[in-house]
Each structure stands twice: as C-alpha cells, then as structure tokens.
Design an enzyme around this catalytic site. Structure first.
Site, short mmCIF file in Angstrom:
data_model
loop_
_atom_site.label_atom_id
_atom_site.label_comp_id
_atom_site.label_asym_id
_atom_site.label_seq_id
_atom_site.Cartn_x
_atom_site.Cartn_y
_atom_site.Cartn_z
N ARG A 122 -10.86 10.72 18.61
CA ARG A 122 -10.84 11.93 19.45
C ARG A 122 -11.87 12.95 18.97
O ARG A 122 -12.51 13.62 19.77
CB ARG A 122 -9.42 12.54 19.47
CG ARG A 122 -9.28 13.68 20.45
CD ARG A 122 -9.59 13.21 21.87
NE ARG A 122 -9.63 14.31 22.83
CZ ARG A 122 -10.68 15.10 23.00
NH1 ARG A 122 -11.78 14.93 22.27
NH2 ARG A 122 -10.66 16.07 23.91
N CYS B 183 -16.92 23.76 17.04
CA CYS B 183 -15.55 23.54 17.52
C CYS B 183 -14.95 24.87 17.95
O CYS B 183 -14.33 25.00 19.00
CB CYS B 183 -14.68 22.93 16.41
SG CYS B 183 -15.40 21.51 15.59
N CYS C 260 -15.29 26.93 21.43
CA CYS C 260 -14.39 26.58 22.53
C CYS C 260 -12.92 26.70 22.10
O CYS C 260 -12.13 27.38 22.74
CB CYS C 260 -14.62 25.15 23.00
SG CYS C 260 -16.01 24.97 24.11
N HIS C 261 -12.58 26.01 21.02
CA HIS C 261 -11.16 25.83 20.68
C HIS C 261 -10.48 27.08 20.11
O HIS C 261 -9.26 27.14 20.09
CB HIS C 261 -10.98 24.65 19.74
CG HIS C 261 -11.13 23.33 20.43
ND1 HIS C 261 -10.12 22.79 21.21
CD2 HIS C 261 -12.16 22.45 20.49
CE1 HIS C 261 -10.53 21.63 21.70
NE2 HIS C 261 -11.77 21.40 21.29
N CYS D 65 0.84 -1.20 0.00
CA CYS D 65 0.00 0.00 0.00
C CYS D 65 0.88 1.25 0.00
O CYS D 65 1.88 1.32 0.71
CB CYS D 65 -0.91 0.00 1.23
SG CYS D 65 -1.92 1.48 1.39
N CYS E 20 -6.94 0.53 1.65
CA CYS E 20 -5.91 -0.41 1.18
C CYS E 20 -6.24 -1.84 1.60
O CYS E 20 -5.94 -2.79 0.88
CB CYS E 20 -4.53 -0.01 1.71
SG CYS E 20 -3.71 1.20 0.66
N CYS F 24 -15.19 14.47 21.09
CA CYS F 24 -15.63 15.87 21.14
C CYS F 24 -17.11 15.96 20.80
O CYS F 24 -17.88 16.62 21.49
CB CYS F 24 -14.84 16.72 20.14
SG CYS F 24 -13.67 17.83 20.94
#
Lengths: 192, 268
Positions: free
Chosen positions: B222, B178, B181-182, B78, B114, B226
């Site tokens: 992750r 997002c 907050c971020h 691959c 792949c 969130c």
C-alpha cells in the site's frame, strides 16, 4: 585563535548551506539508500524550495515569503506565440488524464470524471469568470507555478517542474475558460 | 483441490461480478461512500461464494507457514515478537526491535528474515507472493486488535524519527510528501477515496483484499501504491523506508487509540 574562528565560521557556513539545501540529514539519507538507488535519488536531489517547505511544514514564516514568492514567480515562462489560451480539446485530454495532469483527482467540475474536493471546485470556471487577459494570465500562472501564489501548496507546479509545456498549459487554460469548452457547456459529473 | 486452484476459480467468478458492480458504481453521478460500497461488495462475495477472497490468502499462508524449509523447520520456530510460534496479537505490536537480527522489523520483513535464518531459504528463493500470504495469515490473528506500536528501544525511536522525516519530506517532480495530503487534507477526497491521517487510523486495514484491483495488498504494497501515484520510484521491499513509515503511522494511530479492522480487510 583567529584561524580557529575562521575555520569554525566556515564550518558553520557549510553546515547552514547543507541544511538549507536538504531537509534530510546525511545519516537519514544513508538509511534511505536501503530503499534502492532510484528511490534514494529523489531525496538526494531534493530542491531547496522543497526543503524549505518541508522544514516549515508547508507554512512559511512571513519574513521568508517575499523572497520565496519572487523566486517562484521568476520560474514562470510563457508560450512562444504569446497566446495563453490554446486548444480546449487538447486541454481536456490533459486535464482528465490521471497520468498527465490529474487535475480531476483534487478539483471538482470535470464533465468526464467525478472530482475530488482537496482543491477548490472549478465548476463552470470560464462561465463565471469570463476570458479577460487578466483571468487568462492568472489561470495560466497558477497552473504553471502554483507556489508563486500559494507557497508550498499540494498542487503540482506543472510548468516549473516540467510536467507540462507552456503550450500544454495554454491548452488547459482554454479547457477551463473557452465558452465552447465541454468544461463550460456540459454538467460536471456529480452535479444535480 | 489446492488452495491456489480454488482461489483461481473463485476469483474468475468474482471478477465478473466485481466488474459489473464497478461499472454501475463509477457510472453513478452521485459520489458513493466507498466504505459502504466495499461492504456491499463484501456481502455479495459472501452470499455468492460463502468465502471472502482474503480468507483464501489466509489459507494459502497457513499452508506455507507449516511448510518445512531447507533446514527442516517450519515458521513455528520463528519468534514474531511474542515468543516462538505465538501468533495471537503479534501483528498489533509490529514493527519492533528484534535482538536476533539487531534490527527493527515489520511483519513482512520478519517473515522474510525468518525464512532465511530459521528455515534456511536463500533470499532469491523467497517469492514475494509467499511472504504476502504468510503475512496475511499471521495478521489474521490480530483482527480487530488494538494497535500497540510504542517505540521504546533506541533503534525503534530512530526508526520512528526516520519515518516522521520521510512523512514530511517534499520531493520529486510533483513536490509531494505524505503529510501534504494525509495531514493537511485529511477528511477530504482524492477522486472517490477519502484521505485519512495516521491520527484518524490510517494503516489500520492492511493486509486487505482490494476488489477494484483483485489483489491482496500488505502495508508495504500500500505504501508502494502511494509512491506510485506521486511518481516517486518504489522503495525496495523489507527496506528501512517501508519499516520506518509503517512504524511512524502505526505509532501515531496507537496514540489516538485505534484498532485494526477485520484482517484481512476487504476494501476498494
């Protein structure tokens, strides 16, 4: 010629309407469908006020503010009993529950959990402010719909979005204001 | 002893230590620096077991990488972006456009496609845990590498734009995005967790072992975490949603000159 103009005007109007309703374009929404039905629906059903905050990156231009604040204020409803302070014990369970109101994640002052600092500290909230009708009303209304005071803030609109009932919000108000409440009698986690 | 079995034994032992540590940790009245706490836990794992949990995922991923699929091929066949079988630094360039699939892919999606196109697996045969382990193995070759995600191909640019728009869209019953907050509260804390912006390097620690959860999280995992915490249903794995958000965050981190942490990272 006139027909064309009318058609163009109608098209522009439709476009403006579509743009005002949603932040994402049709093309983007189509690609989001790949994320699955449940996920995509959240974005398809975006509310006009959410779209407005998204478009303006959470800082609304001054000329939009009066109408926005008025609309947000109109969403606020009160408990049938008219009492803005309920049961502080029930309010504490709501305040300190991650799945429920999750207040402590952003606000400092809980005697049960260490609070975050994204929002202002609420330490000994009632002890500093008293329990006047004005304080009760302000506290209730901010929890019910924070956007009626702080447009596009990160704080959830607990009442306006149906996350808490008016009675539950009154319980949280009591938790913050009641002089007997643990919130005002016990030290906040993290205080010295 | 198989890697899986070794991992089980280690994790059982380690879970107890972690719990004890965690109890002491959350009972503390003074806010602890979560990064320092993670480093302390990491040291404890190393001293007690001589190996980090994340490394066991790497080992498992390596076994799976060299496993032959129904086509008789391994994942050496691959191309992960730097040519067939080249793993060194490949993760640091992803997501990028791949002409063979005609699509922008992140590492997890590339492993997934792949395994189908090169190895001959059917989509329903591919276990999420296997993709997780293989992704961790390949990402370990970009440990501490400089992030180099620069969208150039029209499809990469379209993906970047989609990611940016998703980043700013406020939606759901909690009115979240997002960015709210971020970006707006970067540098502050939600409970104990510091909030970072992409320009501050957000996303540079995944895949990582989270000792509080005793699980390995990839970037897609992750992102889902969130979404879960803001009550928006998780998007499907390997969908444009994950890829777009990852591309946006890592492209922003690239502009600010960030590097990956030690991969797999060890964190709360």
């Amino acid at each position: 010629m006139r027909k064309v103009l009318v058609a163009l005007f109608a098209l522009a109007l439709a476009l403006a309407f579509a743009l005002a309703q949603r932040y994402l374009t049709e093309e983007e929404l189509k690609r989001i469908q790949a994320g699955g039905k449940a996920y995509a629906e959240v974005f398809v059903n975006q509310r006009p006020d959410q779209a407005l905050c998204s478009i303006h990156r959470n800082r609304l231009p001054a000329d939009l503010l009066p109408k926005f604040l008025e609309e947000q204020r109109a969403l606020i409803k009160y408990p049938a009993s008219g009492k803005l302070m309920g049961d502080w014990r029930k309010g504490g369970a709501i305040f300190n529950n991650l799945q429920k109101a999750n207040c402590f994640s952003c606000h400092y002052g809980s005697p049960e959990h260490l609070g975050g600092d994204v929002g202002p500290s609420l330490e000994k909230y009632g002890r500093n402010r008293g329990q006047s009708e004005a304080v009760q009303r302000y506290t209730y209304e901010v929890i019910y719909n924070a956007w009626a005071f702080f447009p596009c803030t990160v704080m959830y609109r607990f009442g306006a979005q149906g996350l808490l009932t008016p009675e539950e919000i009154a319980d949280v108000v009591a938790y913050l204001l009641d002089p007997e409440s643990d919130f005002n009698t016990k030290p906040a986690v993290g205080s010295r | 002893m198989s890697v899986r079995k070794k991992r089980l034994i280690l994790l059982a032992g380690v879970a107890f230590g972690a719990l004890a540590g965690l109890a002491a940790y959350t009972q503390q009245s003074k806010p602890l620096d979560p990064f320092e706490e993670a480093m302390r836990q990491r040291q404890m794992y190393l001293e007690t077991f001589g190996v980090l949990p994340g490394d066991l995922f790497v080992e498992e991923g390596k076994e799976l990488f060299y496993r032959k699929g129904p086509s008789g091929k391994t994942l050496e066949e691959c191309d992960f972006g730097k040519g067939k079988g080249v793993l060194e630094g490949a993760y640091a360039l992803l997501p990028k456009y791949f002409p063979d699939t005609g699509r922008v892919e992140d590492l997890e999606t590339r492993v997934y496609t792949c395994m189908q196109r090169v190895q001959g697996f059917k989509p329903e045969e591919i276990k999420r845990d296997e993709v997780r382990a293989i992704t961790t193995y390949i990402a370990s070759f970009s440990s501490k590498a400089k992030i180099q995600v620069v969208p150039k191909h029209p499809q990469e640019l379209a993906m970047y734009n989609l990611g940016r728009e998703l980043w700013y869209t406020r939606a759901g019953a909690r009115d979240m995005s997002c960015a709210v907050c971020h970006d707006q509260h970067a540098g502050q804390r939600v409970r104990l967790s510091p909030v970072r912006s992409p320009r501050q390097g957000l996303g540079n620690e995944w895949p990582a072992y989270r000792f509080e959860e005793d699980k390995l999280y990839t970037m897609e995992d992750r992102i889902d975490f969130c979404y879960e915490s803001i009550a928006i249903p998780k998007p499907e794995f390997y969908s444009d949603v994950h890829i777009a958000l990852t591309l946006y965050m890592l492209a922003e981190a690239t502009k600010a000159g960030h590097s990956f942490e030690e991969l797999p990272f060890f964190t709360r």
